[in-house]
Write an enzyme that holds these catalytic residues in place. Structure first.
Site, PDB file in Angstrom:
ATOM      1  N   ASN A  82      50.702  46.731  23.264  1.00 42.45           N
ATOM      2  CA  ASN A  82      49.686  46.999  24.205  1.00 42.45           C
ATOM      3  C   ASN A  82      50.062  46.541  25.678  1.00 42.45           C
ATOM      4  OD1 ASN A  82      49.924  44.372  23.275  1.00 42.45           O
ATOM      5  ND2 ASN A  82      48.044  43.636  24.167  1.00 42.45           N
ATOM      6  N   GLU A 133      48.222  45.755  29.293  1.00 41.62           N
ATOM      7  CA  GLU A 133      47.020  45.084  30.001  1.00 41.62           C
ATOM      8  C   GLU A 133      47.115  45.500  31.511  1.00 41.62           C
ATOM      9  OE1 GLU A 133      45.613  41.707  26.929  1.00 41.62           O
ATOM     10  OE2 GLU A 133      46.367  41.180  29.237  1.00 41.62           O
ATOM     11  N   CYS A 173      46.159  50.493  24.275  1.00 44.91           N
ATOM     12  CA  CYS A 173      46.451  49.866  22.922  1.00 44.91           C
ATOM     13  C   CYS A 173      47.947  50.124  22.454  1.00 44.91           C
ATOM     14  CB  CYS A 173      45.405  50.033  21.981  1.00 44.91           C
ATOM     15  SG  CYS A 173      43.733  49.726  22.533  1.00 44.91           S
ATOM     16  N   GLU A 209      48.470  50.932  19.441  1.00 50.10           N
ATOM     17  CA  GLU A 209      48.499  52.263  18.548  1.00 50.10           C
ATOM     18  C   GLU A 209      48.581  53.548  19.339  1.00 50.10           C
ATOM     19  OE1 GLU A 209      45.982  48.935  16.536  1.00 50.10           O
ATOM     20  OE2 GLU A 209      46.271  49.943  18.702  1.00 50.10           O
ATOM     21  N   CYS A 254      41.072  49.385  17.372  1.00 49.18           N
ATOM     22  CA  CYS A 254      39.988  49.493  18.159  1.00 49.18           C
ATOM     23  C   CYS A 254      39.021  50.868  17.563  1.00 49.18           C
ATOM     24  CB  CYS A 254      39.731  49.236  19.639  1.00 49.18           C
ATOM     25  SG  CYS A 254      40.809  50.845  20.396  1.00 49.18           S
ATOM     26  N   CYS A 306      41.192  53.967  18.811  1.00 49.81           N
ATOM     27  CA  CYS A 306      42.542  54.085  18.270  1.00 49.81           C
ATOM     28  C   CYS A 306      42.430  54.687  16.894  1.00 49.81           C
ATOM     29  CB  CYS A 306      43.350  52.681  18.236  1.00 49.81           C
ATOM     30  SG  CYS A 306      44.077  52.350  19.946  1.00 49.81           S
TER      31      CYS A 306
END
Length: 130
Positions: free
Chosen positions: A39, A41, A50, A52, A83, A86
């Site tokens: 990830n 940010e 993310c 994935e 999420c 993803c």
């Protein structure tokens, strides 16, 4: 290459200065190649990426299109699922039967499938008007 080790290693590279919640993902394609993502940010939430999604982007950039297996790891009390976005991204490149291992950094693992993560996924058949 072991997916668990690959996901653990890339998780350490995550850029998570705001949430402090590092996630790593590793994908094996049908050719046997392994792609990783973590990830990333961004202070302008929700502009991050993310783990994935990062692994899928690396896979596609390398010319691969079919996921055979996935592994996701985070430092959480229970194995963390992808999420919703993803899950849909995984479903784009993986059959419903593809195994997905969700793991914690303390060793807890839960095996599931892409289909179990996203039942009733939106697919190309929904766009077929013939």
């Amino acid at each position: 290459m072991d997916l668990k080790q690959a996901a653990q290693a890339v998780r350490e590279n995550a850029h998570a200065p705001y949430s402090k919640f590092k996630v790593g993902a590793a994908l094996r394609t049908t050719s046997g190649a392994v792609f990783v993502g973590c990830n990333v940010e961004n202070v302008a939430y929700p502009e991050g990426t993310c783990a994935e999604a990062g692994a899928i982007a690396a896979m596609v950039a390398a010319g691969e299109r079919e996921i055979a297996e996935a592994f996701v790891i985070a430092d959480s009390p229970d194995p963390v699922p992808p999420c919703g976005g993803c899950r849909q991204k995984l479903a784009e490149f993986a059959a419903t039967s593809v195994p997905v291992t969700l793991a914690t950094t303390d060793g807890t693992e839960r095996l599931t499938t892409v289909g179990d993560l996203l039942p009733g996924a939106f697919g190309t058949d929904h766009m077929d008007r013939t």
